[in-house]
Motif scaffolding. Structure first.
Motif, PDB file in Angstrom:
ATOM      1  N   TYR A   6       0.838  -1.199   0.000  1.00 30.84           N
ATOM      2  CA  TYR A   6       0.000   0.000   0.000  1.00 30.84           C
ATOM      3  C   TYR A   6       0.876   1.254   0.000  1.00 30.84           C
ATOM      4  O   TYR A   6       0.616   2.204  -0.741  1.00 30.84           O
ATOM      5  N   CYS A  22     -10.460   4.002  -2.888  1.00 28.18           N
ATOM      6  CA  CYS A  22     -10.476   2.547  -2.771  1.00 28.18           C
ATOM      7  C   CYS A  22     -11.492   1.980  -3.752  1.00 28.18           C
ATOM      8  O   CYS A  22     -12.167   2.711  -4.467  1.00 28.18           O
ATOM      9  N   TYR A  33      -8.839   2.799   2.663  1.00 33.67           N
ATOM     10  CA  TYR A  33      -9.157   1.517   2.038  1.00 33.67           C
ATOM     11  C   TYR A  33     -10.382   0.929   2.734  1.00 33.67           C
ATOM     12  O   TYR A  33     -10.648   1.224   3.896  1.00 33.67           O
ATOM     13  N   SER A  66     -10.562   4.455   7.135  1.00 29.26           N
ATOM     14  CA  SER A  66     -10.939   3.099   6.715  1.00 29.26           C
ATOM     15  C   SER A  66     -12.445   2.925   6.799  1.00 29.26           C
ATOM     16  O   SER A  66     -13.136   3.591   7.554  1.00 29.26           O
TER      17      SER A  66
END
Length: 70
Positions: A6, A22, A33, A66
């Motif tokens: 990543y 993402c 992500y 996230s």
């Protein structure tokens, strides 16, 4: 290994994108992500907790933003 990959990918695109996107089409001004595990539906909660949850937590700690598909 996932975090290393990543970082390399993020370094290549961050200058132009000033952030990251993402596969869900979400953008954020930092590392982002959608954290998930497609195999987890095949096992019980105990095995998930032991086998997959630690890696998912490490990914979420690594990222600035996230999304957890649960």
């Amino acid at each position: 290994m996932w975090c290393d990959f990543y970082d390399r990918t993020y370094a290549a695109v961050n200058g132009a994108a000033q952030g990251a996107a993402c596969w869900m089409g979400l953008w954020a001004p930092g590392k982002t992500y959608t954290v998930s595990n497609d195999f987890s539906f095949n096992i019980g909660p105990g095995m998930y907790k032991d086998l997959f949850l630690p890696a998912i937590r490490r990914q979420m700690e690594f990222l600035d933003y996230s999304v957890d598909r649960g």
